[in-house]
Design a protein around this motif. Structure first.
Motif, PDB file in Angstrom:
ATOM      1  N   GLU A  58      25.861  81.626 -25.783  1.00 38.99           N
ATOM      2  CA  GLU A  58      26.194  80.165 -26.248  1.00 38.99           C
ATOM      3  C   GLU A  58      28.112  80.626 -26.597  1.00 38.99           C
ATOM      4  O   GLU A  58      28.766  81.315 -27.255  1.00 38.99           O
ATOM      5  CB  GLU A  58      25.155  80.103 -27.689  1.00 38.99           C
ATOM      6  CG  GLU A  58      25.834  78.760 -27.981  1.00 38.99           C
ATOM      7  CD  GLU A  58      25.437  77.696 -29.277  1.00 38.99           C
ATOM      8  OE1 GLU A  58      24.167  78.716 -29.651  1.00 38.99           O
ATOM      9  OE2 GLU A  58      25.750  77.120 -29.814  1.00 38.99           O
ATOM     10  N   ASN A 114      28.915  74.319 -28.146  1.00 32.56           N
ATOM     11  CA  ASN A 114      28.841  73.398 -28.990  1.00 32.56           C
ATOM     12  C   ASN A 114      30.224  71.588 -29.011  1.00 32.56           C
ATOM     13  O   ASN A 114      31.411  72.345 -28.696  1.00 32.56           O
ATOM     14  CB  ASN A 114      28.745  73.357 -30.594  1.00 32.56           C
ATOM     15  CG  ASN A 114      27.407  74.492 -30.109  1.00 32.56           C
ATOM     16  OD1 ASN A 114      26.592  74.481 -30.175  1.00 32.56           O
ATOM     17  ND2 ASN A 114      28.386  75.818 -30.329  1.00 32.56           N
ATOM     18  N   GLU A 147      26.585  71.154 -25.874  1.00 31.94           N
ATOM     19  CA  GLU A 147      24.877  70.842 -27.030  1.00 31.94           C
ATOM     20  C   GLU A 147      25.648  70.015 -27.941  1.00 31.94           C
ATOM     21  O   GLU A 147      26.813  69.673 -28.203  1.00 31.94           O
ATOM     22  CB  GLU A 147      25.150  72.398 -27.839  1.00 31.94           C
ATOM     23  CG  GLU A 147      24.877  73.323 -27.120  1.00 31.94           C
ATOM     24  CD  GLU A 147      24.090  74.613 -27.346  1.00 31.94           C
ATOM     25  OE1 GLU A 147      24.226  74.896 -28.413  1.00 31.94           O
ATOM     26  OE2 GLU A 147      23.884  75.741 -27.248  1.00 31.94           O
ATOM     27  N   ASP A 177      20.781  70.987 -30.072  1.00 36.01           N
ATOM     28  CA  ASP A 177      20.726  70.884 -30.686  1.00 36.01           C
ATOM     29  C   ASP A 177      19.781  70.967 -31.604  1.00 36.01           C
ATOM     30  O   ASP A 177      19.432  70.386 -31.923  1.00 36.01           O
ATOM     31  CB  ASP A 177      22.033  71.787 -30.843  1.00 36.01           C
ATOM     32  CG  ASP A 177      22.785  73.430 -31.625  1.00 36.01           C
ATOM     33  OD1 ASP A 177      21.722  74.011 -31.438  1.00 36.01           O
ATOM     34  OD2 ASP A 177      23.991  73.236 -31.700  1.00 36.01           O
ATOM     35  N   LYS A 198      17.315  73.118 -27.888  1.00 38.16           N
ATOM     36  CA  LYS A 198      17.527  74.771 -28.480  1.00 38.16           C
ATOM     37  C   LYS A 198      16.392  74.653 -30.129  1.00 38.16           C
ATOM     38  O   LYS A 198      16.524  73.699 -30.673  1.00 38.16           O
ATOM     39  CB  LYS A 198      18.356  74.319 -28.724  1.00 38.16           C
ATOM     40  CG  LYS A 198      19.354  75.102 -27.354  1.00 38.16           C
ATOM     41  CD  LYS A 198      20.962  75.634 -27.857  1.00 38.16           C
ATOM     42  CE  LYS A 198      20.926  77.001 -28.284  1.00 38.16           C
ATOM     43  NZ  LYS A 198      22.176  77.470 -28.012  1.00 38.16           N
ATOM     44  N   GLU A 234      15.820  79.240 -30.163  1.00 35.66           N
ATOM     45  CA  GLU A 234      17.024  80.096 -31.210  1.00 35.66           C
ATOM     46  C   GLU A 234      17.069  80.551 -32.813  1.00 35.66           C
ATOM     47  O   GLU A 234      16.196  80.683 -32.827  1.00 35.66           O
ATOM     48  CB  GLU A 234      17.760  78.558 -31.643  1.00 35.66           C
ATOM     49  CG  GLU A 234      18.774  77.852 -31.334  1.00 35.66           C
ATOM     50  CD  GLU A 234      19.498  77.141 -31.704  1.00 35.66           C
ATOM     51  OE1 GLU A 234      18.959  75.901 -32.504  1.00 35.66           O
ATOM     52  OE2 GLU A 234      21.075  77.455 -31.349  1.00 35.66           O
TER      53      GLU A 234
HETATM   54 CA    CA Z   1      24.597  75.450 -30.766  1.00 36.43          CA
END
Ligand code: CA
Ligand code: C2E
Ligand code: CA
Ligand code: CA
Length: 277
Positions: A58, A114, A147, A177, A198, A234
């Protein structure tokens, strides 16, 4: 203040306003100057449960203050969102992610970036992404993942589904996310053409000691699998939680247990060591 106007202005508020102005000024300066230097993009590994290998990463942005101090996104992303500077900032992060994907080649499967609500709401977002990919025909677009969070999209009138379909049509993958926080719902899961879910840290941490958490994760894993989506857990810090996740057949994970976000050069060196082994 006279009439019917009342000002409430505490020291606390004053400090917050000043911090915000400071963050905005720094951000403008960084974007106008040398963003590669002053807005470094760090990478955190995502590992496969089956092999234990790093399959993805990420991209997480940082800010280098003039003092050299590294600031986390919590210190400037809110200001970026409020001022719209998130749009050029987000584009910078995407460019750096693509740059590193090409540099690392087959040492790394994918990079996840992101994308804020405000970015996605811009009419220019999809064309920008399309141009970026067109400029790098050697890059397989499925190595790029965007994400998004559900909160992100509340309050924006864009047809989100349509926009996400356009991103998918470019070959880029989509991840939901922070799934499992108060902000993500089953409606979200069924309405978005996502490839990856996620699982939020809040619901992964302490999993091994909490059978109820395990049941919820098991159900989400089952749901994701039946919808053809992959899952990344995560915030995995505890080896016992990782063990429990593997027992539940969770395909991949991210967290301090495998590595903290690190500067790109450091992350690249780690990848090369992994390949040599
Ligand atoms: Ca993220
Ligand atoms: P996120 O997208 O949920 O990113 C994961 C955050 O969890 C990262 O914090 C990461 O360092 C942290 N984390 C990872 N593993 C662990 C763990 O095992 N334990 C704990 N306690 N934390 C862990 P970071 O880098 O501070 O980023 C915070 C948030 O800032 C991100 O949350 C994301 O929402 C936002 N952000 C970061 N970079 C960008 C960006 O380029 N664009 C946008 N729009 N937002 C960004
Ligand atoms: Ca997250
Ligand atoms: Ca988040």
């Amino acid at each position: 203040a006279g009439g019917n106007r009342l000002h409430i202005f505490s020291d606390d508020m004053r400090v917050k306003v000043l911090e915000r102005l400071d963050a905005e000024a720094r951000l403008r300066e960084a974007l106008a100057g040398d963003p590669v230097e002053s807005l470094p993009v760090w990478f955190q590994p995502i590992v496969s449960a089956a092999t234990g290998e790093i399959t993805g990463a990420e991209a997480l942005v940082r800010m280098r203050a003039p003092s050299g101090e590294i600031l986390g996104p919590g210190q400037f992303i809110p200001a970026a969102e409020e001022t719209g500077l998130i749009v050029p900032l987000g584009e910078h992060v995407l460019r750096r992610a693509v740059h590193r994907l090409l540099e690392w080649g087959d040492q790394l499967g994918y990079v996840s970036v992101n994308v804020s609500p405000r970015q996605l709401a811009e009419v220019d977002f999809v064309p920008m992404l399309a141009n970026l990919l067109a400029a790098h025909p050697e890059l397989d677009p499925s190595r790029l993942v965007v994400e998004i969070t559900e909160t992100a999209l509340l309050g924006f009138s864009v047809d989100v589904r349509e926009r996400l379909e356009m991103i998918k049509a470019l070959g880029v993958r989509i991840a939901l996310d922070d799934f499992g926080t108060g902000y993500s719902s089953l409606t979200w899961l069924q309405s978005v053409p996502a490839d990856v879910v996620k699982l939020d840290r809040s619901f992964v941490a302490g999993l091994s000691a909490d059978p109820r958490k395990a049941s919820i994760i098991q159900a989400v894993l089952w749901l994701a699998r039946s919808l053809g989506m992959s899952v990344v857990a995560e915030g995995v810090e505890d080896p016992a939680d990782w063990e429990a996740l593997r027992e539940l057949d969770c395909p991949s994970a991210q967290g301090y247990l495998f590595g903290k976000p690190a500067p790109a050069d450091e992350f690249g060196a780690k990848l090369r060591r992994a390949v040599k082994q």
